[in-house]
Write an enzyme that holds these catalytic residues in place. Structure first.
Site, PDB file in Angstrom:
ATOM      1  N   ASN A  17      12.998  -9.355   8.250  1.00 16.96           N
ATOM      2  CA  ASN A  17      14.358  -8.928   7.917  1.00 16.96           C
ATOM      3  C   ASN A  17      14.464  -8.385   6.492  1.00 16.96           C
ATOM      4  O   ASN A  17      15.486  -7.826   6.111  1.00 16.96           O
ATOM      5  CB  ASN A  17      15.356 -10.072   8.118  1.00 16.96           C
ATOM      6  CG  ASN A  17      15.027 -11.287   7.271  1.00 16.96           C
ATOM      7  OD1 ASN A  17      14.117 -12.034   7.637  1.00 16.96           O
ATOM      8  ND2 ASN A  17      15.727 -11.494   6.171  1.00 16.96           N
ATOM      9  N   LYS A  18      13.382  -8.530   5.681  1.00 20.70           N
ATOM     10  CA  LYS A  18      13.426  -8.015   4.319  1.00 20.70           C
ATOM     11  C   LYS A  18      12.012  -7.796   3.799  1.00 20.70           C
ATOM     12  O   LYS A  18      11.025  -8.197   4.426  1.00 20.70           O
ATOM     13  CB  LYS A  18      14.168  -8.973   3.391  1.00 20.70           C
ATOM     14  CG  LYS A  18      13.498 -10.336   3.245  1.00 20.70           C
ATOM     15  CD  LYS A  18      14.276 -11.237   2.291  1.00 20.70           C
ATOM     16  CE  LYS A  18      13.587 -12.592   2.128  1.00 20.70           C
ATOM     17  NZ  LYS A  18      14.309 -13.458   1.162  1.00 20.70           N
ATOM     18  N   ASN A  92       3.545 -11.948   8.829  1.00 21.13           N
ATOM     19  CA  ASN A  92       4.006 -11.630   7.485  1.00 21.13           C
ATOM     20  C   ASN A  92       4.808 -12.756   6.848  1.00 21.13           C
ATOM     21  O   ASN A  92       4.812 -12.899   5.622  1.00 21.13           O
ATOM     22  CB  ASN A  92       4.867 -10.361   7.532  1.00 21.13           C
ATOM     23  CG  ASN A  92       5.652 -10.156   6.264  1.00 21.13           C
ATOM     24  OD1 ASN A  92       5.128  -9.743   5.235  1.00 21.13           O
ATOM     25  ND2 ASN A  92       6.953 -10.453   6.318  1.00 21.13           N
ATOM     26  N   SER A 154      -2.891 -12.052   0.098  1.00 21.59           N
ATOM     27  CA  SER A 154      -2.609 -11.696  -1.293  1.00 21.59           C
ATOM     28  C   SER A 154      -3.930 -11.534  -2.040  1.00 21.59           C
ATOM     29  O   SER A 154      -4.927 -12.181  -1.704  1.00 21.59           O
ATOM     30  CB  SER A 154      -1.783 -12.802  -1.955  1.00 21.59           C
ATOM     31  OG  SER A 154      -1.756 -12.654  -3.361  1.00 21.59           O
ATOM     32  N   TYR A 178       0.618 -22.045  -3.287  1.00 15.08           N
ATOM     33  CA  TYR A 178       0.640 -20.679  -2.752  1.00 15.08           C
ATOM     34  C   TYR A 178      -0.746 -20.051  -2.681  1.00 15.08           C
ATOM     35  O   TYR A 178      -1.186 -19.582  -1.621  1.00 15.08           O
ATOM     36  CB  TYR A 178       1.566 -19.803  -3.586  1.00 15.08           C
ATOM     37  CG  TYR A 178       1.559 -18.353  -3.145  1.00 15.08           C
ATOM     38  CD1 TYR A 178       2.235 -17.969  -1.985  1.00 15.08           C
ATOM     39  CD2 TYR A 178       0.855 -17.389  -3.856  1.00 15.08           C
ATOM     40  CE1 TYR A 178       2.208 -16.648  -1.553  1.00 15.08           C
ATOM     41  CE2 TYR A 178       0.835 -16.075  -3.441  1.00 15.08           C
ATOM     42  CZ  TYR A 178       1.517 -15.708  -2.294  1.00 15.08           C
ATOM     43  OH  TYR A 178       1.476 -14.390  -1.871  1.00 15.08           O
TER      44      TYR A 178
END
Length: 255
Positions: A17-18, A92, A154, A178
């Protein structure tokens, strides 16, 4: 040949959505795919899908919380009933946890003082969520003539880059949440690739680069579309494409 000529290509993008997910969805729709916008918030998911349709693309919102296996199974059931198959899965959806936006908060992820609950929360989305969604979608991917799985990782996941005291990440504070979650995602990518190679399902990890998104307080220098370009390239691989690799816009990223 007739089946392939009329085959409706379906792509599911989680967290679409973003940000990078939405940009990837837009680019895939531009390639003629029907794009399924996976989102935890049904309202935001529908808004994103409506925007893609208004721009001429084929898009539908799908309620999907990657940390909830039940929603992954329900999404797979809906996709199977509606389309019968899935061609592309882009994992994602991801979270940074605290400490990825402001330097003041970055100490929250330093290994020697990290909150274990925060680490578990990050891994729940970035690693376990990928397993839940991938496994739910595998039966649908097996029905595709050219199934592809792309895991959004990443550059920080690279052990080679982050362990180099003179490397590009020398100024990055150590992270127990992360960064290791993305390294684990890379390892998981290799294992899925090894399992699914015989079935013609290509599985790769991508590093979009430093993209302007909410997760970094919009400090990135790349647009979401620029970051999503490598995602789409791996999603559109031909049968002779790589599998079990880690790629950025400039090519192979070291493990």
């Amino acid at each position: 040949m007739g089946e392939r000529a009329t085959h409706q290509r379906i792509a599911l993008v989680t967290g679409a959505n973003k940000g990078i997910g939405r940009a990837a969805a837009e680019l895939l729709a531009g390639q003629g795919m029907t794009v399924l916008i996976g989102a935890r918030d049904p309202r935001r998911g529908e808004q994103a899908a409506a925007a893609l349709r208004a721009a001429g693309g084929a898009a539908h919102a799908v309620d999907l919380d990657v940390t909830d296996q039940a929603t992954a199974r329900e999404a797979a059931g809906w996709i199977g009933a509606r389309f019968g198959h899935l061609d592309v899965l882009v994992n994602n959806a991801g979270i940074t946890g605290s400490g990825q936006v402001s330097p003041e908060d970055a100490h929250d992820q330093v290994p020697g003082s990290v909150d274990l609950d925060m680490v578990r929360t990050v891994f729940e989305t970035n690693v376990f969520g990928v397993i839940a969604v991938t496994n739910a979608m595998l039966p649908l991917l097996r029905r595709s003539p050219a199934p592809r799985i792309v895991n959004v990782s990443s550059h920080a996941a690279s052990l080679s880059l982050t362990s180099d005291p003179e490397g590009p990440f020398r100024g990055l504070l150590p992270s127990a949440a992360y960064t290791p979650s993305k390294s684990a995602l890379n390892a998981l990518t290799v294992q899925y690739a090894n399992e699914l190679r015989k079935d013609g399902i290509l599985v790769n990890a991508v590093a979009p680069g430093y993209v302007d998104t909410d997760s970094n307080d919009h400090s990135g220098h790349l647009t979401p579309a620029q970051g999503a370009a490598v995602v789409v390239r791996l999603a559109m691989l031909g049968a002779d494409g790589p599998t079990g690799g880690f790629f950025g816009e400039d090519g192979v990223v070291p493990w």
